[in-house]
Design a protein around this motif. Structure first.
Motif, PDB file in Angstrom:
ATOM      1  N   LEU A 122      11.843  -2.548   4.490  1.00 30.06           N
ATOM      2  CA  LEU A 122      11.017  -3.523   3.776  1.00 30.06           C
ATOM      3  C   LEU A 122      10.481  -4.602   4.714  1.00 30.06           C
ATOM      4  O   LEU A 122       9.386  -5.130   4.487  1.00 30.06           O
ATOM      5  CB  LEU A 122      11.829  -4.155   2.647  1.00 30.06           C
ATOM      6  CG  LEU A 122      12.045  -3.271   1.416  1.00 30.06           C
ATOM      7  CD1 LEU A 122      12.947  -3.972   0.407  1.00 30.06           C
ATOM      8  CD2 LEU A 122      10.706  -2.916   0.776  1.00 30.06           C
ATOM      9  N   ARG A 123      11.221  -4.923   5.754  1.00 23.90           N
ATOM     10  CA  ARG A 123      10.694  -5.891   6.725  1.00 23.90           C
ATOM     11  C   ARG A 123       9.471  -5.321   7.437  1.00 23.90           C
ATOM     12  O   ARG A 123       8.480  -6.037   7.673  1.00 23.90           O
ATOM     13  CB  ARG A 123      11.780  -6.278   7.733  1.00 23.90           C
ATOM     14  CG  ARG A 123      12.795  -7.257   7.193  1.00 23.90           C
ATOM     15  CD  ARG A 123      13.638  -7.860   8.299  1.00 23.90           C
ATOM     16  NE  ARG A 123      14.489  -6.863   8.950  1.00 23.90           N
ATOM     17  CZ  ARG A 123      15.721  -6.570   8.546  1.00 23.90           C
ATOM     18  NH1 ARG A 123      16.240  -7.177   7.488  1.00 23.90           N
ATOM     19  NH2 ARG A 123      16.448  -5.679   9.204  1.00 23.90           N
ATOM     20  N   TRP A 125       7.485  -3.080   6.164  1.00 21.96           N
ATOM     21  CA  TRP A 125       6.435  -3.080   5.146  1.00 21.96           C
ATOM     22  C   TRP A 125       5.822  -4.471   5.001  1.00 21.96           C
ATOM     23  O   TRP A 125       4.598  -4.624   4.971  1.00 21.96           O
ATOM     24  CB  TRP A 125       7.032  -2.613   3.808  1.00 21.96           C
ATOM     25  CG  TRP A 125       6.102  -2.772   2.651  1.00 21.96           C
ATOM     26  CD1 TRP A 125       5.148  -1.900   2.238  1.00 21.96           C
ATOM     27  CD2 TRP A 125       6.045  -3.875   1.739  1.00 21.96           C
ATOM     28  NE1 TRP A 125       4.487  -2.381   1.139  1.00 21.96           N
ATOM     29  CE2 TRP A 125       5.020  -3.596   0.809  1.00 21.96           C
ATOM     30  CE3 TRP A 125       6.753  -5.079   1.620  1.00 21.96           C
ATOM     31  CZ2 TRP A 125       4.699  -4.475  -0.228  1.00 21.96           C
ATOM     32  CZ3 TRP A 125       6.440  -5.950   0.598  1.00 21.96           C
ATOM     33  CH2 TRP A 125       5.430  -5.645  -0.314  1.00 21.96           C
ATOM     34  N   GLY A 126       6.654  -5.494   4.902  1.00 23.78           N
ATOM     35  CA  GLY A 126       6.148  -6.849   4.731  1.00 23.78           C
ATOM     36  C   GLY A 126       5.317  -7.318   5.908  1.00 23.78           C
ATOM     37  O   GLY A 126       4.263  -7.960   5.735  1.00 23.78           O
ATOM     38  N   ARG A 129       1.962  -5.707   5.752  1.00 24.58           N
ATOM     39  CA  ARG A 129       1.115  -6.271   4.690  1.00 24.58           C
ATOM     40  C   ARG A 129       0.472  -7.566   5.157  1.00 24.58           C
ATOM     41  O   ARG A 129      -0.699  -7.841   4.845  1.00 24.58           O
ATOM     42  CB  ARG A 129       1.937  -6.533   3.425  1.00 24.58           C
ATOM     43  CG  ARG A 129       2.555  -5.335   2.729  1.00 24.58           C
ATOM     44  CD  ARG A 129       1.631  -4.161   2.607  1.00 24.58           C
ATOM     45  NE  ARG A 129       1.733  -3.287   3.774  1.00 24.58           N
ATOM     46  CZ  ARG A 129       0.932  -2.276   4.013  1.00 24.58           C
ATOM     47  NH1 ARG A 129      -0.068  -2.012   3.188  1.00 24.58           N
ATOM     48  NH2 ARG A 129       1.089  -1.522   5.088  1.00 24.58           N
ATOM     49  N   ALA A 212       0.805  -2.441  -3.838  1.00 20.86           N
ATOM     50  CA  ALA A 212       1.860  -3.130  -3.094  1.00 20.86           C
ATOM     51  C   ALA A 212       3.235  -2.669  -3.538  1.00 20.86           C
ATOM     52  O   ALA A 212       4.113  -2.365  -2.716  1.00 20.86           O
ATOM     53  CB  ALA A 212       1.717  -4.643  -3.269  1.00 20.86           C
ATOM     54  N   ALA A 216       5.820  -0.304  -1.303  1.00 19.83           N
ATOM     55  CA  ALA A 216       7.163  -0.802  -0.992  1.00 19.83           C
ATOM     56  C   ALA A 216       8.223   0.226  -1.380  1.00 19.83           C
ATOM     57  O   ALA A 216       9.150   0.510  -0.608  1.00 19.83           O
ATOM     58  CB  ALA A 216       7.410  -2.124  -1.713  1.00 19.83           C
TER      59      ALA A 216
END
Length: 540
Positions: A122-123, A125-126, A129, A212, A216
């Protein structure tokens, strides 16, 4: 008395006098110990590569399939691996060994919630983004040709398919004034947009929110699959060394009965051609292996979110929602959760026709699975992923009278008619290098050719690794896109090839230079595609 092989002993759990819990083997060591009435003990420590972590060769250990022989006196009986119930909890420890050496443990439930690997994914992914936001800001100014203020930020995402999805979400397919070619788009993503619009009152923003969330979820599922690539590779190395041979290398002891041990392993053997499943609960692995698995998950997540067509994971397009359902469905199938797998695959089929390719892969996985992984009475479940497609075809036929309305819309709007692959390659090559298109459009066609080459190489690699279901999925995707007028949307479809990202993530863990090369060579391509899309120049 202790016997040590290859200097790999790191201690272990007792077998016999103690319970072997959940099929877990302790950090690269298998210790066997039994205390008899005389108080004498025998202990064997086997190589961590041969009998470690999560695999014991091509066999299944099922609550004592190899027997629960005592290890008394000085005698360690060759090949005897004990498994006992955990008496305090009353639960039987079971371990089913898959063909790639992975152990599925039925004695404990998998940990719920996000793990360290999920958070690492997720890091990635973030961070990517945020990178997309930067690219959207750049696109408004880099290509500006007049001294005017750029339009609204959301307008940069309102491009091509996003407008079609918004129209379907607002008016459905056959309202007055709607384009009949819109039936080429499945209803899953517009329905998700409509539901999101109940809370997010801007249609473009609603599409971005759906994408989004979908991207995720897909990133987390992909990270888990990549972590299991590393775990499986570690176990396969131990399996290839043949743990039975390691046991039989021990000096002959009193009471040894090799014939019994061979027979037990033969009865527990799983054919090499049987596809592997993912552990129901992760066996205890060495810390170094777990760390590599976590890095592989983070690598796969980063590579996925920096893929050449990654902008379509952020825009209001259907790739992210499909990937969320498809990756999760495959993870469920690998865990033998067939009901969850087919339901998720059905949701994917409602989003894109690629769901049928996923359904074929899951069906093949089911057929090739061993008796320990599936029951034939579950076979009717395999038709579930095709139901949304069948329902959509019936719906279109009801309103148009055409059983092939979807295919005809594809041909009318995007020139997707059946052609042989050579014709499609030649047409795409001319568009890419024949000076018939504007420069940036020709570059896009070059990416199409490159994506087809990557897909062919990936299919060949999966076949070499005998990963038949995944090879089938990628091959069907290539066949659908490679038999049209020209190659179109192949880089976008490449986002949905989870084996590509999981194997790249595992490879980068073993060879850190792969990560560096990817970031230096592929990330700039992603930025170029994103700038073209966000500036309205993607399709010419």
């Amino acid at each position: 008395m202790a016997q040590e092989l290859d200097g790999g002993g790191l201690g272990g759990r007792g077998l016999g006098g103690d319970a072997l819990e959940d099929g877990a083997l302790d950090d690269g060591a298998l210790a066997a110990q039994s205390a008899q009435s005389s108080g004498r003990q025998a202990q064997a420590v086997l190589d961590g590569d041969a009998l470690g972590g999560s695999g014991l060769g091509d066999g299944a250990l099922d609550g004592g399939a190899l027997g629960s022989r005592g290890l008394g006196g000085d005698a360690l009986e060759d090949g005897a691996l004990a498994a006992r119930s955990a008496e305090s909890s009353g639960r039987q420890a079971r371990a089913v060994l898959e063909s790639d050496g992975r152990v599925r443990s039925a004695g404990r439930r998998p940990r719920r919630g996000l793990g360290d690997g999920d958070r690492a994914a997720l890091r990635a992914w973030g961070a990517t983004r945020l990178g997309m936001i930067v690219l959207a800001w750049m696109s408004a100014w880099v290509f500006a040709t007049a001294a005017t203020t750029p339009g609204p930020w959301l307008a940069r995402w309102d491009r091509w398919d996003e407008g079609i999805f918004t129209s379907i979400a607002q008016h459905w397919y056959f309202a007055a004034g709607t384009d009949p070619r819109h039936v080429a788009f499945f209803p899953g993503f517009p329905v998700a947009m409509w539901l999101t619009h109940l809370l997010v009152r801007n249609w473009v923003a609603a599409g971005l929110v759906v994408s989004a969330v979908g991207s995720a979820v897909a990133t987390v599922a992909l990270g888990r699959l990549a972590a299991q690539e590393v775990e499986g590779a570690w176990v396969r190395r131990g399996r290839d060394r043949n743990p039975l041979d390691a046991v039989l290398r021990l000096p002959r002891m009193r009471g040894a009965n090799n014939a019994d041990n061979h027979a037990a392993l033969k009865r527990a053997e799983v054919p090499d051609s049987e596809p592997a499943s993912v552990p129901q609960a992760s066996p205890r692995l060495p810390l170094t292996v777990r760390a590599r698995a976590k890095r592989a998950g983070a690598n796969a997540a980063l590579f996925f979110t920096l893929a050449p067509a990654a902008v379509f994971l952020a825009a209001g397009y259907s790739e992210s929602l499909f990937a969320a359902f498809a990756f999760s469905a495959w993870a469920a199938a690998r865990r033998d959760r067939w009901v969850s797998a087919v339901v998720l695959a059905a949701a994917a089929s409602a989003v894109r026709v690629n769901g049928l390719f996923l359904a074929a892969a899951i069906a093949l996985e089911f057929v090739l699975a061993g008796r320990a992984r599936r029951r034939w009475r579950q076979a009717p479940l395999l038709v579930v992923p095709a139901l949304p497609v069948a329902a959509y075809v019936l719906y279109l036929h009801h309103d148009t009278g055409d059983w092939f309305a979807w295919q005809h819309a594809q041909a009318a709007g995007w020139f997707r008619t059946f052609r042989n692959p050579k014709y499609a390659w030649d047409q795409t090559w001319r568009a890419a290098f024949g000076a018939s298109q504007a420069g940036h459009t020709a570059w896009v066609f070059q990416l199409e050719l490159l994506a087809v080459v990557v897909g062919l190489g990936l299919t060949a690699l999966l076949l070499l690794k005998r990963r038949w279901p995944e090879a089938l999925y990628v091959a069907l995707s290539l066949l659908a896109l490679g038999t049209t007028t020209w190659f179109m949307s192949v880089p976008r479809t490449m986002l949905l090839w989870w084996p590509l990202w999981t194997m790249l993530g595992a490879w980068a863990t073993r060879r850190p230079a792969v990560r560096t090369l990817y970031l230096c060579c592929v990330a700039p391509v992603m930025a170029g595609v994103a700038l073209l899309f966000l500036s309205g120049q993607w399709a010419g």
